[in-house]
Design a protein around this motif. Structure first.
Motif: not given
Length: 174
Positions: A21-24, A58-65
């Motif tokens: 859910l966090a990834h989503q 930034g988007k890659v980082f945020l969706t990953s962490v």
């Protein structure tokens, strides 16, 4: 004692669900289209989010962490009431406290991003020639920590993290 990962995931399924859910949530916050979500299943992987690719660091980082952020915050909020009582020596073993501890601990155990997330950051941040050196320098240690967390989960590092957070938070607040 070695317990197979799928058994741990079944016993801690709330953490798997919140992790996905966090990834989503972070995909939606970053404007990345989600294609498919499986919050929990009885096979490997136990859950996943398939989304559009992006080269925006930034988007890659945020969706990953994102799972680390959400699982840590939510796990702390859920386990906090029971932890405060425990550390105030008012230990109650009523049903609600047991459920709070199990749910909070389960969610905290699944806070670490996966190696799939680390590989996405390597591909879209570290190996991206259009990304400057500063984002790469800031991202590289986090990728290393993700791999340490993945290897460490064999040695119960995820459980140690959950227990440490569950014990430190009430001590800081009380």
């Amino acid at each position: 004692m070695v317990i197979p990962g799928f058994i741990i995931s079944i016993l801690t399924f709330p953490g798997v669900i919140v992790h996905e859910l966090a990834h989503q949530i972070f995909c939606y916050l970053c404007g990345i289209k989600v294609i498919e979500v499986k919050y929990f299943q009885f096979k490997n992987p136990n859950g996943y989010v398939i989304h559009e690719s992006t080269d925006h660091p930034g988007k890659v980082f945020l969706t990953s962490v994102g799972p680390f952020i959400i699982n840590t915050l939510l796990g702390c909020l859920i386990i906090l009431p029971a932890s405060i009582e425990f550390f105030a020596f008012k230990v109650r073993t009523d049903f609600i406290n047991i459920i709070l501890v199990w749910a909070g601990f389960s969610i905290l155990m699944h806070a670490f991003p996966s190696t799939v997330d680390a590989k996405a950051m390597i591909k879209h941040i570290l190996k991206n020639k259009n990304i400057g050196i500063i984002p790469k320098i800031l991202t590289a240690p986090i990728i290393g920590l993700i791999y340490i967390g993945a290897v460490g989960s064999v040695f119960w590092l995820d459980a140690v993290y959950a227990a440490t957070v569950a014990m430190l938070l009430p001590n800081i607040l009380v």
